[in-house]
Motif scaffolding. Structure first.
Motif: not given
Length: 54
Positions: A17-23
């Motif tokens: 899994x590639x997890x990315x978070x940008x607000x």
């Protein structure tokens, strides 16, 4: 890609899994380098033998 670049089959049986978070939307638009690197991570997974699904 050579066979040496490919990960061993037992490892490829696992999920990756590639997890990315940008607000905020502004972060997505302003941080183009971050977005490019995120896509590179997915590409590296494909090169190493992982399949993708959505």
């Amino acid at each position: 890609m050579t066979n040496a670049d490919r990960l061993p089959d037992p490892l490829l049986q696992r999920k990756a899994v590639v997890y990315v978070q940008q607000s905020t939307q502004a972060q997505v638009q302003m941080n183009t380098e971050s977005k490019r690197r995120q896509y590179e991570q997915v590409g590296e997974g494909k090169r190493r033998g992982f399949l993708t699904s959505r």
